[in-house]
Design a protein around this motif. Structure first.
Motif, PDB file in Angstrom:
ATOM      1  N   THR A 209       0.837  -1.208   0.000  1.00 25.35           N
ATOM      2  CA  THR A 209       0.000   0.000   0.000  1.00 25.35           C
ATOM      3  C   THR A 209       0.865   1.248   0.000  1.00 25.35           C
ATOM      4  O   THR A 209       0.577   2.213  -0.719  1.00 25.35           O
ATOM      5  CB  THR A 209      -0.952  -0.016   1.219  1.00 25.35           C
ATOM      6  N   LEU A 210       1.938   1.227   0.789  1.00 26.07           N
ATOM      7  CA  LEU A 210       2.860   2.362   0.821  1.00 26.07           C
ATOM      8  C   LEU A 210       3.482   2.577  -0.559  1.00 26.07           C
ATOM      9  O   LEU A 210       3.519   3.709  -1.070  1.00 26.07           O
ATOM     10  CB  LEU A 210       3.947   2.123   1.877  1.00 26.07           C
ATOM     11  N   PHE A 211       3.943   1.502  -1.192  1.00 24.38           N
ATOM     12  CA  PHE A 211       4.526   1.578  -2.530  1.00 24.38           C
ATOM     13  C   PHE A 211       3.530   2.196  -3.515  1.00 24.38           C
ATOM     14  O   PHE A 211       3.873   3.093  -4.289  1.00 24.38           O
ATOM     15  CB  PHE A 211       4.945   0.175  -3.000  1.00 24.38           C
ATOM     16  N   GLN A 212       2.302   1.717  -3.480  1.00 23.58           N
ATOM     17  CA  GLN A 212       1.293   2.223  -4.410  1.00 23.58           C
ATOM     18  C   GLN A 212       1.005   3.709  -4.176  1.00 23.58           C
ATOM     19  O   GLN A 212       0.980   4.493  -5.128  1.00 23.58           O
ATOM     20  CB  GLN A 212      -0.009   1.419  -4.278  1.00 23.58           C
ATOM     21  N   ASN A 213       0.814   4.085  -2.928  1.00 24.49           N
ATOM     22  CA  ASN A 213       0.468   5.482  -2.635  1.00 24.49           C
ATOM     23  C   ASN A 213       1.614   6.437  -2.918  1.00 24.49           C
ATOM     24  O   ASN A 213       1.395   7.530  -3.455  1.00 24.49           O
ATOM     25  CB  ASN A 213      -0.038   5.621  -1.205  1.00 24.49           C
ATOM     26  N   LEU A 214       2.825   6.048  -2.575  1.00 25.74           N
ATOM     27  CA  LEU A 214       3.970   6.911  -2.868  1.00 25.74           C
ATOM     28  C   LEU A 214       4.138   7.100  -4.368  1.00 25.74           C
ATOM     29  O   LEU A 214       4.412   8.208  -4.838  1.00 25.74           O
ATOM     30  CB  LEU A 214       5.257   6.333  -2.259  1.00 25.74           C
ATOM     31  N   ASN A 215       3.957   6.039  -5.123  1.00 28.49           N
ATOM     32  CA  ASN A 215       4.131   6.151  -6.570  1.00 28.49           C
ATOM     33  C   ASN A 215       2.977   6.883  -7.241  1.00 28.49           C
ATOM     34  O   ASN A 215       3.167   7.523  -8.277  1.00 28.49           O
ATOM     35  CB  ASN A 215       4.436   4.793  -7.183  1.00 28.49           C
ATOM     36  N   LYS A 216       1.790   6.852  -6.658  1.00 30.23           N
ATOM     37  CA  LYS A 216       0.704   7.706  -7.146  1.00 30.23           C
ATOM     38  C   LYS A 216       1.081   9.179  -6.954  1.00 30.23           C
ATOM     39  O   LYS A 216       0.790  10.020  -7.814  1.00 30.23           O
ATOM     40  CB  LYS A 216      -0.605   7.385  -6.428  1.00 30.23           C
ATOM     41  N   GLN A 217       1.752   9.472  -5.847  1.00 27.82           N
ATOM     42  CA  GLN A 217       2.207  10.845  -5.613  1.00 27.82           C
ATOM     43  C   GLN A 217       3.311  11.232  -6.602  1.00 27.82           C
ATOM     44  O   GLN A 217       3.332  12.357  -7.101  1.00 27.82           O
ATOM     45  CB  GLN A 217       2.693  11.015  -4.168  1.00 27.82           C
ATOM     46  N   VAL A 218       4.222  10.310  -6.888  1.00 26.81           N
ATOM     47  CA  VAL A 218       5.263  10.570  -7.891  1.00 26.81           C
ATOM     48  C   VAL A 218       4.599  10.916  -9.223  1.00 26.81           C
ATOM     49  O   VAL A 218       4.982  11.896  -9.880  1.00 26.81           O
ATOM     50  CB  VAL A 218       6.219   9.357  -8.044  1.00 26.81           C
ATOM     51  N   ILE A 219       3.604  10.144  -9.623  1.00 27.37           N
ATOM     52  CA  ILE A 219       2.893  10.422 -10.883  1.00 27.37           C
ATOM     53  C   ILE A 219       2.249  11.799 -10.844  1.00 27.37           C
ATOM     54  O   ILE A 219       2.340  12.569 -11.810  1.00 27.37           O
ATOM     55  CB  ILE A 219       1.841   9.321 -11.160  1.00 27.37           C
ATOM     56  N   ASN A 220       1.609  12.120  -9.735  1.00 26.29           N
ATOM     57  CA  ASN A 220       0.967  13.431  -9.597  1.00 26.29           C
ATOM     58  C   ASN A 220       1.972  14.555  -9.790  1.00 26.29           C
ATOM     59  O   ASN A 220       1.698  15.537 -10.494  1.00 26.29           O
ATOM     60  CB  ASN A 220       0.292  13.538  -8.221  1.00 26.29           C
TER      61      ASN A 220
END
Length: 151
Positions: free
Chosen positions: A92-103
């Protein structure tokens, strides 16, 4: 940048499925005492995202060249005890951090992609740093996570 965003989105979707298809032994096994387990490698990718989020933001407004601060990767993984954490939390941490990177990437004005950063050895552009981020991620995924018994 679209290819990088697509690649990150791909791993946000695929990596949890890959991990969830592995046994607890496979994700927790350290091939050697001084080598990370697949769970710890995932934690390292989270740490990479954390550090690069800061870099991708600061480069856009700091004096150029922005000086990249390195971090002790071994200590980050050890101190955060990824080995002892539930896999679901790390995914979950990996997914959320990478969603922020995309943003962040989606909102970088084109002219800022040429902003410079000092990596310690050389000066590179923000665009290069973003490309290096996904190359680093895919190196760990393809060479260590997705193979049986990594080294």
């Amino acid at each position: 940048m679209k290819d990088i965003i697509n690649a990150i989105n791909h791993w946000i979707q695929v990596l949890p499925k890959e991990y969830n298809s592995m046994s607890e032994t496979e994700i927790s096994n350290r091939p050697l005492p001084n080598k990370w387990s697949k769970k710890e490698i995932l934690g390292h990718l989270c740490d990479s995202a954390i550090n690069n989020i800061v870099r991708f933001v600061k480069i856009q407004y700091s004096e150029q060249p922005y000086v990249i601060q390195s971090y002790n990767q071994e200590q980050w993984v050890a101190v955060q005890n990824y080995q002892g954490r539930p896999l679901g939390e790390i995914l979950t941490l990996f997914q959320n951090l990478n969603k922020q990177v995309i943003n962040i990437i989606m909102n970088i004005p084109a002219e800022k992609l040429t902003y410079l950063c000092d990596t310690g050895n050389t000066q590179q552009t923000l665009q290069w740093l973003i490309q290096d981020y996904i190359a680093h991620m895919e190196h760990h995924i393809n060479k260590q996570i997705l193979i049986k018994g990594h080294d």
